[in-house]
Scaffold this active site. Structure first.
Site, PDB file in Angstrom:
ATOM      1  CB  ALA A  65      -0.902   0.016   1.231  1.00 14.85           C
ATOM      2  N   GLY A 109       1.525  -5.383   2.102  1.00 16.24           N
ATOM      3  CA  GLY A 109       0.087  -5.545   1.942  1.00 16.24           C
ATOM      4  C   GLY A 109      -0.295  -6.425   0.767  1.00 16.24           C
ATOM      5  CD  GLU A 112      -2.649  -8.436   6.062  1.00 12.66           C
ATOM      6  OE1 GLU A 112      -3.392  -8.819   6.973  1.00 12.66           O
ATOM      7  OE2 GLU A 112      -1.858  -7.496   6.156  1.00 12.66           O
ATOM      8  CD  GLU A 132       5.367  -4.746   6.720  1.00 10.63           C
ATOM      9  OE1 GLU A 132       4.193  -4.650   6.335  1.00 10.63           O
ATOM     10  OE2 GLU A 132       6.126  -5.644   6.312  1.00 10.63           O
TER      11      GLU A 132
END
Length: 258
Positions: A65, A109, A112, A132
């Site tokens: 994202a 993301g 995910e 991350e």
């Protein structure tokens, strides 16, 4: 549909395609809103029995994202991925089976979003990662919670703590993906999976998905003792009658999804 995705329905199969290849299909607010509309249509349309999530361009399925916390334009708050991930807002539950067709980078993301699928088909170019910690950004932890549930513990922890990636072959070895194919056959293979699922009773498939996922984290005795409304409702459906008739008459069932 808003821009940012492509959406089409053919022969009971919905195809949702992330369509920002120049941005590695990273998810922006407009795409989030479009995905929300797509999932809502898939859930509400009885003629859609299964969905395939793919992406344009060979380089990336989705690089994550480029915003956090859903959309801003219309004031509607939703989780990343049009509500599907449960990160940054209320989670949307997709009742129909979802197949992810993953190529290139599926990171952050994007990883995910792939893990939200029921079936993952990966191109041999696919790479999965949780960057991350490597880039020093820790916000919502949804991807970590999914990874620790879908991968062996030490494999997931290694991804989380190092920010390194695994390739398609490793992902298959760890049970993350169902099948690896050359990139050129990715769309065809994902469609084949969708057609196999669509050949089964759609209401039975949806009831089975609901039962399995709604009690996935519960003890076995609780899961066995639970009454599942979609399963009970299926007993009174036209598809149940058709299934019994087709079995008795030794013919292929003609499902209606009703």
């Amino acid at each position: 549909m808003s821009s940012g995705i492509l959406f089409e329905v053919d022969n009971h199969i919905a195809r949702v395609t992330l369509d920002r290849p120049k941005a590695l299909n990273s998810i922006d607010p407009e795409m989030d809103a479009a995905l929300f509309e797509a999932w809502a249509e898939i859930n509400s349309n009885p003629d859609i029995w299964v969905a395939v999530l793919g992406a344009t361009g060979e380089k990336a399925f989705c690089a994550g994202a480029n915003v956090s916390g859903g959309t801003e334009g219309d004031g509607r708050r939703m989780a990343l991925g049009g509500g599907l991930t449960g990160v940054g807002g209320p989670m949307l539950t997709l009742r129909k089976p979802l197949i992810a067709a993953v190529q290139g980078y599926a990171i952050g993301g994007g990883f995910e979003l792939a893990m939200c699928a029921d079936i993952i088909v990966a191109a041999d170019t696919a790479q999965f990662g949780i960057p991350e910690t490597k880039v020093g950004i820790i916000g919502e932890a949804g991807i970590m919670h999914r990874a620790i549930r879908q991968l062996p513990h030490h494999i997931a922890m290694a991804l989380i703590l190092t920010g390194d990636r695994i390739d398609a072959q490793q992902a298959e070895r760890y049970g993350l993906v169902n099948e690896i194919v050359p990139y050129e056959k990715l769309t065809e293979t994902a469609s084949s999976w969708a057609e196999r699922i669509a050949s089964a009773s759609p209401l039975a498939v949806q009831a089975a998905k609901d039962a399995v996922l709604s009690r996935a984290g519960w003890p076995l005795d609780v899961a066995l003792a639970t009454r599942y409304e979609p399963i009970e409702a299926y007993a009174y459906s036209a598809d149940r009658i058709e299934g019994r008739a087709a079995f008795a008459e030794k013919r292929a069932a003609q499902w209606s999804g009703r």
